[in-house]
Design a protein around this motif. Structure first.
Motif, short mmCIF file in Angstrom:
data_model
loop_
_atom_site.label_atom_id
_atom_site.label_comp_id
_atom_site.label_asym_id
_atom_site.label_seq_id
_atom_site.Cartn_x
_atom_site.Cartn_y
_atom_site.Cartn_z
N GLN A 183 0.83 -1.21 0.00
CA GLN A 183 0.00 0.00 0.00
C GLN A 183 0.86 1.26 0.00
OE1 GLN A 183 -2.39 -0.51 3.50
NE2 GLN A 183 -3.81 -1.94 2.53
N GLU A 187 1.14 4.43 -2.86
CA GLU A 187 1.04 5.86 -2.61
C GLU A 187 2.27 6.59 -3.12
OE1 GLU A 187 -0.12 7.40 1.14
OE2 GLU A 187 -1.58 5.81 1.55
N LYS A 188 3.42 6.01 -2.85
CA LYS A 188 4.67 6.63 -3.27
C LYS A 188 4.79 6.68 -4.79
CE LYS A 188 9.58 6.53 -2.04
NZ LYS A 188 10.63 5.80 -1.29
N ASP A 190 2.30 6.78 -7.01
CA ASP A 190 1.38 7.78 -7.56
C ASP A 190 1.92 9.20 -7.37
OD1 ASP A 190 -0.52 5.97 -8.50
OD2 ASP A 190 -1.55 5.87 -6.58
N LYS A 244 -10.56 3.73 -3.64
CA LYS A 244 -9.26 4.24 -3.21
C LYS A 244 -8.56 5.02 -4.32
CE LYS A 244 -8.38 0.83 0.41
NZ LYS A 244 -7.48 -0.24 0.90
N ARG A 248 -7.41 8.86 -4.22
CA ARG A 248 -6.02 9.22 -4.58
C ARG A 248 -6.01 10.31 -5.65
NH1 ARG A 248 -2.03 5.56 -4.31
NH2 ARG A 248 -3.13 4.94 -2.45
N ASP A 251 -6.84 13.64 -4.14
CA ASP A 251 -5.70 14.13 -3.37
C ASP A 251 -4.62 14.72 -4.29
OD1 ASP A 251 -4.11 14.58 -1.08
OD2 ASP A 251 -3.06 12.69 -1.37
N THR A 275 5.63 10.94 2.24
CA THR A 275 4.64 9.89 2.02
C THR A 275 4.76 8.74 3.00
OG1 THR A 275 4.66 10.34 -0.35
CG2 THR A 275 3.71 8.26 0.33
N PHE A 279 2.11 7.85 6.05
CA PHE A 279 1.36 6.60 5.95
C PHE A 279 1.18 5.97 7.33
CE2 PHE A 279 1.14 1.98 5.45
CZ PHE A 279 0.15 1.84 4.50
#
Length: 330
Positions: A183, A187-188, A190, A244, A248, A251, A275, A279
């Protein structure tokens, strides 16, 4: 495998060595006094502080090496070691590649040793045989060589992108069964792609450098190249991202708007830099399993980054308020 209760006990004992509010006091003084305060606080360890003419970078490097040793000893899985130490391998192979292209001394370009011994990397470049390196690093070297077939001048960004793409691909594979790090990598990835898109000359150039592992598709970043705010918002809504991925997208679009409003990439770059810590900050009171280990390591790495930022800024004569804006996790 070492019991998590034991590891958590070790972490609890090390907690008292975090700088915490001392970090903010550092930037209220000058570079010389800040360095003295770091030594007195035990940052970097007694051995580094005792060195004659010990520099800030010496202390930071010693603290980073201690953290990496902690990872090697207490990581609960190979996936965790890969997540934290593979980036060091990637950096070091890239450093040797750049040194080979330019004839520069590689010594000052190297990071701490990761999972691949520095001696093996050195030997690979001396022999021009990379079969002893992990497959993803072999792939990165091959791609970098293609980029530099007509010369390396002015191609630093492309070389960097080749290694970064290889690293994210590697991590996406090895983290498949590690829920938290999978996960986190998403995030990293994106945010990395958002920063790439914001800095790219055009959409096609951006797509060439995008990394894998994120929730969003390459096409979802088209809004970064819109002609105006209305078109950008329309493109962001048309992606069809939901759940999700939709959250994202919203954001990232908010970050994009702030970048456009301020005319600076700083907001996006700081979000990317934070990030990992963010998290775990979001769930720091609900940490289970190896989460405390991951959170501790990320806090240590963030602290090292903040000390480096603080000392560089102090040496440059920057104001306290400007330095605070650059700190992560503070």
């Amino acid at each position: 495998m070492i019991a998590r209760t034991y590891v958590n006990g070790v972490i609890a004992a090390k907690e008292k060595y975090f700088l915490k509010e001392k970090l903010l006091r550092l930037i209220e003084t000058d570079a010389e006094n800040a360095l003295r305060a770091l030594k007195e606080s035990g940052f970097g360890g007694a051995a580094a502080a005792a060195e004659e003419n010990c520099s800030a970078e010496t202390l930071i490097a010693a603290q980073e090496a201690e953290t990496n040793a902690f990872i090697r000893e207490y990581a609960a899985s190979e996936a965790e070691k890969e997540y934290f130490l593979s980036p060091l391998d990637c950096h070091n192979v890239k450093a040797y590649f750049k040194a080979a292209c330019t004839g520069a001394d590689v010594t000052n370009m190297l990071a701490d040793e990761g999972l691949v011994p520095l001696s093996r990397i050195q030997e690979s470049f001396l022999k021009d045989d990379y079969s002893a390196l992990p497959a993803y690093l072999q792939s990165a070297v091959r791609e970098a060589k293609k980029i530099c077939k007509d010369g390396a001048a002015g191609k630093g960004a492309e070389i960097g992108a080749a290694f970064e793409k290889a690293l994210f691909y590697h991590l996406a594979v090895v983290l498949k069964k590690h829920v938290a790090l999978k996960q986190l990598l998403a995030e990293k990835a994106d945010l990395t792609n958002l920063v790439t898109a914001l800095r790219a000359a055009n959409f096609e150039k951006a797509k060439e450098q995008f990394v894998c592992g994120g929730k969003l598709r390459a096409e979802d970043y088209a809004f970064c190249f819109a002609e105006n705010a209305e078109q950008a918002e329309s493109l962001a809504r048309k992606t069809g991202a939901s759940g999700k991925a939709g959250a994202r997208m919203r954001d990232l679009f908010d970050i994009y708007k702030r970048v456009k409003e301020t005319g600076s990439y700083a907001e996006a770059e700081k979000r990317l830099a934070q990030t990992e810590l963010d998290f775990f900050e979001r769930k720091k009171y609900e940490l289970t399993g190896s989460d405390p280990f991951l959170y501790y390591v990320l806090r240590r790495k963030t602290e090292c980054a903040d000390v480096r930022i603080a000392l560089v800024c102090l040496n440059a004569g920057m104001k306290e308020s400007e330095i605070k804006k650059r700190l992560r996790g503070v």
